[in-house]
Design an enzyme around this catalytic site. Sequence first.
Site, PDB file in Angstrom:
ATOM      1  N   GLY A  15       6.778   8.000  12.834  1.00 40.83           N
ATOM      2  CA  GLY A  15       7.978   8.542  12.204  1.00 40.83           C
ATOM      3  C   GLY A  15       7.897  10.050  12.075  1.00 40.83           C
ATOM      4  N   ARG A  76       7.638   4.925  19.593  1.00 46.98           N
ATOM      5  CA  ARG A  76       6.667   3.841  19.456  1.00 46.98           C
ATOM      6  C   ARG A  76       6.197   3.469  20.857  1.00 46.98           C
ATOM      7  NH1 ARG A  76       5.784   4.164  14.019  1.00 46.98           N
ATOM      8  NH2 ARG A  76       7.776   4.285  12.924  1.00 46.98           N
ATOM      9  N   ASP A 107      -0.745   6.725   9.785  1.00 42.45           N
ATOM     10  CA  ASP A 107      -1.901   5.856  10.005  1.00 42.45           C
ATOM     11  C   ASP A 107      -1.841   5.108  11.333  1.00 42.45           C
ATOM     12  OD1 ASP A 107       0.169   4.228   9.254  1.00 42.45           O
ATOM     13  OD2 ASP A 107      -0.875   3.259   7.602  1.00 42.45           O
ATOM     14  N   ASP A 132       5.773   9.816   3.228  1.00 42.49           N
ATOM     15  CA  ASP A 132       5.334   8.871   2.196  1.00 42.49           C
ATOM     16  C   ASP A 132       4.107   9.330   1.425  1.00 42.49           C
ATOM     17  OD1 ASP A 132       7.361   7.036   2.682  1.00 42.49           O
ATOM     18  OD2 ASP A 132       6.237   6.047   4.276  1.00 42.49           O
ATOM     19  N   ASP A 134       1.011   8.817   2.053  1.00 39.76           N
ATOM     20  CA  ASP A 134       0.171   7.626   1.882  1.00 39.76           C
ATOM     21  C   ASP A 134      -1.082   7.628   2.750  1.00 39.76           C
ATOM     22  OD1 ASP A 134       1.476   7.371   4.299  1.00 39.76           O
ATOM     23  OD2 ASP A 134       2.087   5.295   3.997  1.00 39.76           O
ATOM     24  N   ARG A 176       7.821   1.974   0.944  1.00 39.54           N
ATOM     25  CA  ARG A 176       7.645   0.523   1.006  1.00 39.54           C
ATOM     26  C   ARG A 176       6.337   0.083   0.371  1.00 39.54           C
ATOM     27  NH1 ARG A 176       8.292   0.221   5.939  1.00 39.54           N
ATOM     28  NH2 ARG A 176       6.131   0.171   6.632  1.00 39.54           N
TER      29      ARG A 176
END
Length: 328
Positions: A15, A76, A107, A132, A134, A176
């Site tokens: 993304g 992708r 990730d 995010d 994350d 999410r």
Amino acid sequence: MSAEIKKIAVLTSGGDSPGMNAAIRSVVRTCAYMKVDCVAVYRGYQGMIEGDFKTMDARSVNNIINKGGTILKSARCDDFRTPEGRKTAHEQLLKAGIDAFVVIGGDGSFTGAMIFNREFNFPVIGIPGTIDNDIFGTTFTLGFDTALNTVVECIDKIRDTASSHNRLFFVEVMGRDVGHIALNAGVGAGAEEILIPEENLGLDRLLESLKRSKESGKSSSIVIVAEGDKSGKNVFELKEYVEEHLPIYDVRVSVLGHMQRGGAPSCFDRVLASRMGVKAVEALLEGKTNLMVGIQDNKLTLTPINKAIKGHTKIDKELIRVSEIMTT
């Protein structure tokens, strides 16, 4: 400086996030400064497999530091998940004389880079680019600060109309698996409640909170909902639940969606991207590999990619406490 590395590739994968172009610019210009050739890989790992490369120099990245998205595009790539696809990508890199690459992504992108490094012993450094926030091993990822500012700006505008019509708004933000955007933006925008995946507020407590808000004289309320909230209901189901149990509220829903990924990066993200790009190239030229550039205590760090992938970021408990006090 490592004598083996004479040409470095840069790609964006997964993304997109604001700040990716600033990081591309930094990698390209650091290569130019270090007298190392630089090649752009278009469309992520898909472009690597197809050999979609373009030589870049310092002037190739003029006027992109202020742009959102990624000029190198992102895609992708299921083929890269296969040994055959990665073998083709490796052959394309060797054919182009590329000795190492910098991947800017999250990730999933790092997992591909780690496997590629393990299979071909090919030098790679990662730069964390995801709104995010994350990724383990860094306090901030590229795009997080910009996304926060976008969300807060949107909530400020929503509050104007909420106040005008005495309405309760549920505002869904991205997140999410983690609630960093929801928690920080919720505190920054003065939300009445914040629902995040890490904390199960419970529907009863939500109702009690909204009742208190109404009784205290608040004419409108904003509830921030991370898309991964553990209440068991999506944002539209929450709306119906509140309307059923608290008919005094006129409830509306606003899903911010992909606008959180867009827009010009903040100054913070531009500076962070510039610092990370320099560090990534320097690490490769020092013979380092399979590492991710991060920032902790305002100092750049290098974390093994496997730890960055497997580690878990933690929600700021102090900020949760602050949010509880602020919603009194």
